[in-house]
Design a protein around this motif. Structure first.
Motif, mmCIF file in Angstrom:
data_model
loop_
_atom_site.group_PDB
_atom_site.id
_atom_site.type_symbol
_atom_site.label_atom_id
_atom_site.label_comp_id
_atom_site.label_asym_id
_atom_site.label_seq_id
_atom_site.Cartn_x
_atom_site.Cartn_y
_atom_site.Cartn_z
ATOM 1 N N GLU A 109 0.781 -1.321 -0.058
ATOM 2 C CA GLU A 109 -0.166 0.041 0.033
ATOM 3 C C GLU A 109 0.969 1.301 -0.149
ATOM 4 N N THR A 110 1.989 1.043 0.258
ATOM 5 C CA THR A 110 3.144 2.395 0.445
ATOM 6 C C THR A 110 3.605 2.742 -1.001
ATOM 7 N N ILE A 111 2.722 3.460 -1.865
ATOM 8 C CA ILE A 111 3.268 3.870 -3.175
ATOM 9 C C ILE A 111 2.802 5.531 -3.060
ATOM 10 N N VAL A 112 4.000 6.043 -3.612
ATOM 11 C CA VAL A 112 3.744 7.277 -3.725
ATOM 12 C C VAL A 112 2.976 7.766 -5.126
ATOM 13 N N GLU A 113 1.911 8.522 -5.104
ATOM 14 C CA GLU A 113 0.999 8.889 -6.110
ATOM 15 C C GLU A 113 1.242 9.891 -6.813
ATOM 16 N N SER A 114 2.307 10.869 -6.406
ATOM 17 C CA SER A 114 2.677 12.168 -7.197
ATOM 18 C C SER A 114 3.200 11.863 -8.331
#
Length: 255
Positions: A109-114
């Protein structure tokens, strides 16, 4: 302010030719900082004795314990930071928190969406902010800074620990209302998976360090959608992951 970070200690300087001199040197100060979460001791950190509110906020965010919107109130009393949350939740014990820090696996779940992309010039501009007056005095501190897409310095933090410096920079950003998705993290420390994951939880899209990363840091950066830059110098840098976040212009061929 340097005097708050440092303390003078006597020492003997021994030279290779046999000379011995009495000397006074400045050492970086360290103190125990207790984070009290909803009335319970969450953890004790050892850090430089400034920006304690920022340290506590950033630590809880980068460790995945709380989001900033869940924080109701923050009070600092001496070296204790007391935080109240908006909703009741089970506060992890110090032992549980310690066990969590030992795990460096990256959560799916730790994904940088930027979708932020940075010009190389913005990264090279960071080299101007890699050294602090405290480091020049003590040679015993790390630095973390947040720099925007134009290469402008937003936050610069000094601490005895690279992880503390990151926590303080993140905490300062949230307290000041900065959008971390539009900034990159500049660090003087090496980047293992643990450090990269902390940055990912804060939503930071790019990390640039003057040091070299560990292989675990590179793999974590790939999984979390972070661009990881190492060995940042005025003349060059190394990109290890997600290079699409840096606008690389193709070299023109000489005719």
């Amino acid at each position: 302010m340097p005097e708050k970070y440092t303390i003078s200690y006597p020492a003997k300087r021994v030279h290779s030719d046999g000379r011995v001199e009495n000397s006074e040197v400045l050492l970086a100060r360290e103190c125990a900082v207790k984070i009290i979460l909803d009335g319970n001791l969450f953890t004790t950190l050892f850090a430089s004795p400034l920006e304690l509110k920022e340290l506590a906020v950033g630590h809880l965010i980068t460790e995945g314990i709380l989001s900033f919107r869940e924080i109701e109130n923050i009070e600092v009393e001496g070296s204790e930071v007391r935080i109240l949350t908006r909703k009741e939740k089970q506060t992890p014990s110090t032992e549980a928190a310690g066990e969590a820090r030992k795990k460096v696996q990256v959560s799916k779940e730790t994904i940088v969406e930027s979708d932020s992309v940075f010009d190389p010039e913005a990264l090279f501009a960071g080299t101007e902010h890699l050294e602090s007056a405290i480091y020049r005095l003590t040679r015993g501190t790390h630095l973390a800074a947040l720099i925007d897409r134009k290469g402008k310095l937003a936050i610069q933090i000094v601490d005895v620990g690279r992880h503390n410096a990151l926590d303080k920079a993140v905490g300062a950003a949230f307290l000041r209302g900065f959008d971390l998705s539009q900034h990159y993290l500049l660090s003087t420390g090496r980047q293992p998976a643990y450090m990269v994951t902390k940055a990912a939880r804060a939503g930071i899209p790019l990390i640039a360090t003057k040091a070299m990363p560990f292989d675990s840091g590179v793999e974590a950066a790939k999984k979390t959608n972070i661009c990881l830059v190492g060995q940042l110098r005025k003349e060059s840098m190394l990109i290890f992951s997600n290079e699409w976040r840096v606008k690389l212009q193709p070299f023109s061929k000489s005719l």
